[in-house]
Enzyme design. Structure first.
Site, PDB file in Angstrom:
ATOM      1  CG  ASP A   1      65.268  39.829  40.489  1.00 44.72           C
ATOM      2  OD1 ASP A   1      65.816  40.933  40.426  1.00 44.72           O
ATOM      3  OD2 ASP A   1      65.831  38.754  40.223  1.00 44.72           O
TER       4      ASP A   1
ATOM      5  CG  ASP B   1      66.540  34.000  41.180  1.00 38.04           C
ATOM      6  OD1 ASP B   1      66.647  34.292  42.386  1.00 38.04           O
ATOM      7  OD2 ASP B   1      67.397  34.303  40.331  1.00 38.04           O
TER       8      ASP B   1
END
Length: 794
Positions: free
Chosen positions: A493, A687
């Site tokens: 990401d 995350d």
């Protein structure tokens, strides 16, 4: 959307597990399908309109068609009780495998795992099972297989391990181990002394037999007794049985000194082996010694030390210089430098001031600080980390599972070969002595225990997990540690992973009739309820108080932006897709950063540019991944194509997919997944906050920035406590070092045992040499396994 989980009892075919997962995915209305082969569980989400009963019937039929032995047991998360039991005195790795196998067969036990490395057992049971009766069965099985074991069950007054007593309990356990070792040494000295007398001095045959027999009873009496107990309980092919038969057999063929010597040297080897294993356990325990012993709290103007479990949320604790921060909280008074190395692996201390977050496990270095507790001890960072690391070995690597199965068949095969070696040659070959071939068979028995394999391999994996944790990397299981060796693709990401996720407003533009203050104000009011980094950047730029009374009809449109009313005026704030969706005429902007468009009363009034910064070590991480042989590095981002491609080109990524909605990321991931080989693994790095579906879908999900983030710790298979992408490289190198050492131990044990099996059958090896080789290779394997804990020079 609801979730359903089932247990696949008896599932032992990894390929079948993969087929089951593929079949279940094809069912309409099902998503997030996952078959956990290690824990034998199937999990999937299903839409409200799905007929679950009919769907499950079809799934069961399919499973029965490819794996007739598998029993599908439906469950809900609250239908299973998880219990942890301490197994003090567990010194036989092969016995640990047998205990696990027996307990798994108990009715009502859904899952059982015995961790030899940290002397711990995890059992998942049906909630309707009587706990006391189950514990009696666990106790009986464990005692039958390993009589010297001491079990400590949870939730019993005399046996509960209190958190603040852990060190004392460990100290008591160490003292008990020391007493046991001293007792063993005493027996070896006395028995060894008698053995030496029998060898050195000449006696009549009856007296000589009596001396050697007395020496044998002192040295090996306990071993023979354990063997008899094992036979009575059906544990025939135990290490104790093999050594008893081999040494008693030596007595029967008149080799008295050799019978005593083999038992004596076997026990000396066991003594050194126990010391080595005990030292490795202490090393691992010391390496993970982050548990706080107490918390200082003020009661009636006195500072009192209490158990961290007794401290409540909202209480104020006092942390003196040199003490560990016992619970998570916020500093309300004082400032200090803190050592975070135990959690993050960072050697440079960080400074804490008022309003900073203090994490349990930090060590206060110089100043006195007062902390307001924000989490109970059970939910604290240090508790989650300890639970994660201690339970990691319950998720066993394929190599561990193979060795467990191998050990179960290796010993019986060698025993029957020994029996054939003792009987067949004298019967089939002329002029052959039974005594000679029995002796050769006894050499076979001595070398038949797979100790070097079953001891060193779990220690190696557990040491690897412990070593990684000291570098700020939490790996949730040996299976994930081993899987890191076979990475084919790494998918990242962007925000908060490769970039810092610290956004700043770099430009505000307004249309004619409006000013930049109008644009910023409407955007700030819209983003007031969001925790997204872009929203925080806009709110920091606005820096004024938000009047909540002006806001109404707030609605977040996932993947597009926000719609709300400010002073009863309809406002849209979001990306270009939102403007297009609402048919608002606007001019699409190309800029280096994320563009937030603002519309008021269905009229476009301007835009805000918010920019992120690439992390300093992101580029090096991508380069190192390629050096490690990773075939493809890919980035998925919801950001605009121009921004995604610019960052991708700078970092040297192979592929970049931009302008993806959260659901698009899963779809894109599944497309990429189809392109990998059957043996390769896909890693997804995020995350852990808004990446949970993709993290769960990947072979290995890695979450960044786990320090203080419960979401990251819960979501991923590997948690990097800091925000450094280079820790991914460290995790892979730890995995490669662990596999290298594990394979070295397997090769060492197999080669040495193979050589002595051949030499023994040819009459070229003595029982003395065989026992030296067997215990020696076990010791070498244990010491070699300890090397994996050193992660400094990777």
């Amino acid at each position: 959307m609801k979730n359903n989980k089932v247990i696949l009892e008896g599932l032992d075919c990894a390929n079948c597990a993969n087929k089951i997962e593929i079949y279940v995915k094809k069912n309409p209305g099902l998503s997030n399908v996952s078959v956990d082969f290690v824990n034998r569980k199937l999990s999937f989400d299903y839409d409200e309109d799905v007929n679950l009963v009919s769907t499950m019937e079809n799934i069961k039929k399919y499973i029965k068609s490819i794996e007739p032995e598998v029993n599908v047991v439906e469950m809900k998360s609250n239908d299973v009780i998880r219990q942890e039991v301490k197994l003090e005195g567990l010194s036989c790795a092969n016995c640990a495998i047998k205990i696990e196998k027996k307990i798994t067969q108990i009715e009502g036990v859904k899952y059982a795992s015995v961790n030899f490395a940290n002397q711990n057992m995890i059992v998942e049971i049906d909630k309707n099972i009587n706990i006391n009766q189950l514990n009696e069965k666990l106790f009986s099985i464990s005692k039958t297989i390993e009589p010297d074991i001491r079990m400590k069950f949870p939730n019993t007054k005399e046996n509960t391990l209190l958190a603040n007593d852990v060190k004392n309990d460990d100290h008591e356990s160490d003292e008990e181990n020391d007493f046991s070792l001293n007792k063993q040494i005493f027996k070896l000295i006395v028995g060894g002394g008698l053995f030496a007398i029998g060898l050195i001095f000449k006696f009549e045959s009856n007296i000589e037999l009596a001396i050697f027999l007395l020496s044998y009873i002192i040295v090996g009496g306990d071993i023979v007794l354990k063997a008899l107990k094992g036979i009575r309980s059906g544990q025939v092919f135990s290490e104790n049985f093999l050594m008893s038969i081999a040494t008693i057999g030596a007595f029967f063929i008149g080799e008295y000194p050799e019978g005593v010597a083999v038992m004596l040297f076997y026990l000396v080897g066991e003594l050194f082996q126990d010391i080595a294993v005990d030292n490795s356990r202490r090393s691992i325990r010391k390496m993970m010694d982050i548990r706080p012993d107490y918390a200082n709290i003020r009661i009636n103007n006195e500072i009192v030390k209490v158990k961290p479990e007794s401290v409540k949320i909202g209480d104020v604790i006092i942390v003196n210089p040199g003490e560990k921060v016992p619970l998570d909280g916020v500093v309300i008074e004082g400032s200090s430098m803190v050592d975070t190395a135990a959690l993050t692996g960072e050697s440079v201390p960080r400074e804490l001031f008022v309003d900073d977050q203090a994490i349990s496990g930090f060590i206060n270095l110089n100043g006195l600080i007062l902390i307001k507790v924000t989490k109970s001890f059970e939910d604290s960072t240090v508790s989650k980390i300890l639970e994660l690391v201690e339970n990691a070995s319950s998720r066993k690597a394929p190599t561990e599972k193979f060795i467990s199965k191998f050990a179960a068949v290796y010993t019986p095969i060698v025993v029957f070969l020994a029996l054939a070696l003792a009987i067949l040659p004298p019967l089939l070959m002329p002029n052959q002595s039974f005594n000679e071939w029995i002796y050769r068979a006894l050499v076979f028995l001595v070398i038949s225990c797979p100790c070097a394999l079953v001891i060193s391999i779990p220690l190696g994996f557990f040491g690897g997990i412990g070593g990684a944790s000291r570098r700020g990397i939490l790996i949730k299981g040996s299976n994930y540690l081993e899987a890191l060796n076979n990475i084919e693709m790494v998918i990242f990401d962007k925000t908060g992973t490769l970039t810092k996720g610290i956004f700043t407003v770099t430009n505000i533009n307004s249309e004619e009739g409006y000013n930049t203050e109008n644009v910023l104000e409407l955007a700030a009011y819209a983003e007031n309820h969001s925790n997204h980094p872009i929203a925080k950047a806009i709110l920091n730029k606005y820096s004024k108080t938000i009047d909540l009374d002006r806001i109404s009809d707030y609605k977040e449109i996932s993947g597009y932006g926000i719609n709300l009313k400010i002073d009863n005026i309809n406002v849209y704030v979001g990306n270009s897709k939102l403007m297009i969706k609402e048919n608002i005429p606007f001019e699409e902007i190309s800029a280096n950063g994320s563009i937030v468009y603002v519309a008021s009363d269905s009229k476009y009034i301007g835009y805000i540019v918010v920019s992120d910064e690439v992390k300093a070590d992101s580029k090096q991480t991508i380069a190192d991944l390629k050096k490690l042989g990773i075939m493809r590095t890919i980035m998925l981002t919801g950001d605009r194509k121009v921004v995604g491609e610019e960052i991708g080109n700078y970092l040297g990524l192979d592929e970049v997919y931009s302008e993806l909605l959260p659901t698009d990321k899963i779809t894109k991931f599944e497309e990429i997944e189809k392109q990998k080989t059957t043996k390769g693994n896909i890693v997804f790095v995020g995350d852990g906050i808004n990446d949970a579906p993709v993290l769960a879908r990947a072979n290995i999900g890695i979450a960044m920035g786990g320090l203080g983030s419960d979401a990251a710790i819960e979501a991923a298979d590997v948690v990097i406590m800091t925000d450094e992408p280079t820790k991914i490289i460290t995790a892979i190198r730890v995995a490669k070092k662990t596999r290298k050492i594990v394979f070295q131990n397997i090769a060492l044990a197999m080669v040495v045992k193979g050589i002595f099996l051949v030499l023994g059958s040819l009459g070229l090896a003595t029982m003395w040499e065989a026992v030296f080789a067997d215990t020696g290779v076990a010791l070498l394997a244990v010491f070699n396994a300890l090397r994996v804990m050193n992660t400094r020079d990777l």
